[in-house]
Design an enzyme around this catalytic site. Structure first.
Site, PDB file in Angstrom:
ATOM      1  N   ASP A   9       0.869  -1.164   0.000  1.00  0.00           N
ATOM      2  CA  ASP A   9       0.000   0.000   0.000  1.00  0.00           C
ATOM      3  C   ASP A   9       0.915   1.226   0.000  1.00  0.00           C
ATOM      4  O   ASP A   9       2.086   1.129   0.389  1.00  0.00           O
ATOM      5  CB  ASP A   9      -0.893  -0.019   1.238  1.00  0.00           C
ATOM      6  CG  ASP A   9      -1.800   1.193   1.319  1.00  0.00           C
ATOM      7  OD1 ASP A   9      -2.366   1.588   0.283  1.00  0.00           O
ATOM      8  OD2 ASP A   9      -1.923   1.755   2.417  1.00  0.00           O
ATOM      9  N   ASP A  11       0.029   5.051   0.860  1.00  0.00           N
ATOM     10  CA  ASP A  11      -0.129   6.024   1.940  1.00  0.00           C
ATOM     11  C   ASP A  11      -0.168   5.340   3.301  1.00  0.00           C
ATOM     12  O   ASP A  11      -0.939   4.406   3.511  1.00  0.00           O
ATOM     13  CB  ASP A  11      -1.407   6.829   1.721  1.00  0.00           C
ATOM     14  CG  ASP A  11      -1.520   8.016   2.655  1.00  0.00           C
ATOM     15  OD1 ASP A  11      -0.485   8.464   3.166  1.00  0.00           O
ATOM     16  OD2 ASP A  11      -2.647   8.498   2.879  1.00  0.00           O
TER      17      ASP A  11
END
Length: 212
Positions: A9, A11
């Site tokens: 992922d 952020d």
């Protein structure tokens, strides 16, 4: 090694844009007369822009047409992208870059799997594209997390089966998506999770020492 690929992922894992999301969504909440604080902001992690908007609108006494929702989401994203322009390579710590290099040098395929439609822009601002063999983001999927599509598609983009990949996440929706896609998951940070991940660590810099 147990894995052939790692899907990150973006952020909250490789960088942090929380402050930008918070500021942009706070203005939206003020416009619609809904409460907004860090607890509500936490619920928006890992979910799509329109789903995030619905969470905020659930706190408003007003009703909104689909066209009004589209306008609110677009205005939020415009504010967010202006804030993202402040990002630079300094927003990805050297220790994170070292961890990515170590994983790459070990022969692992590295990919980004993010629901954000701004992932490509963020990676460009960070000067981080060179670390990844593939990037799958919100512009390439029909279903956002906790649906596993972004992760299974990222795995396919690097030519690997889901079971050969480890997902690295910081949000509950991402953990659920990884499990739904048949992948192990390493969680970074301290956000509450609905069930225990395969690994739990302080931050992504601990990953090479954990799996290599």
């Amino acid at each position: 090694m147990k894995y052939k690929g790692i899907i990150f992922d973006l952020d909250g894992v490789l960088c942090s844009t929380d402050r930008f999301h918070f500021e942009a969504w706070k203005q939206t909440a003020e416009e619609v007369g809904a409460p907004f604080d860090e607890t509500i902001n936490m619920k928006l992690r890992g979910v799509s822009r329109m789903e995030s908007l619905e969470i905020i609108l659930s706190g408003s006494s007003k009703t909104f047409t689909d066209a009004e929702k589209e306008r609110l989401a677009t205005e939020k994203n415009d504010r967010y992208r202006k804030l993202l322009a402040q990002m630079s390579p300094a927003d990805m710590p050297a220790a994170v870059r070292d961890a990515l290099t170590a994983l790459h040098n070990a022969g692992l395929k590295l990919a980004v799997g993010s629901s954000s439609k701004n992932a490509a822009y963020i990676l460009e601002q960070l000067d981080a594209n060179r670390y990844f063999d593939a990037v799958c983001d919100g512009t390439m999927i029909a279903h956002s997390k906790p649906d596993p599509e972004v992760f299974t598609k990222a795995a396919a983009m690097v030519g690997l089966a889901p079971e050969d990949c480890l997902v690295v996440e910081d949000a509950a929706a991402g953990l659920e998506a990884a499990r739904a896609g048949g992948m192990d998951c390493a969680i970074v940070g301290t956000a509450p999770m609905p069930f225990e991940p395969t690994y739990h660590m302080q931050d992504v810099t601990k990953l090479p020492g954990t799996i290599l």
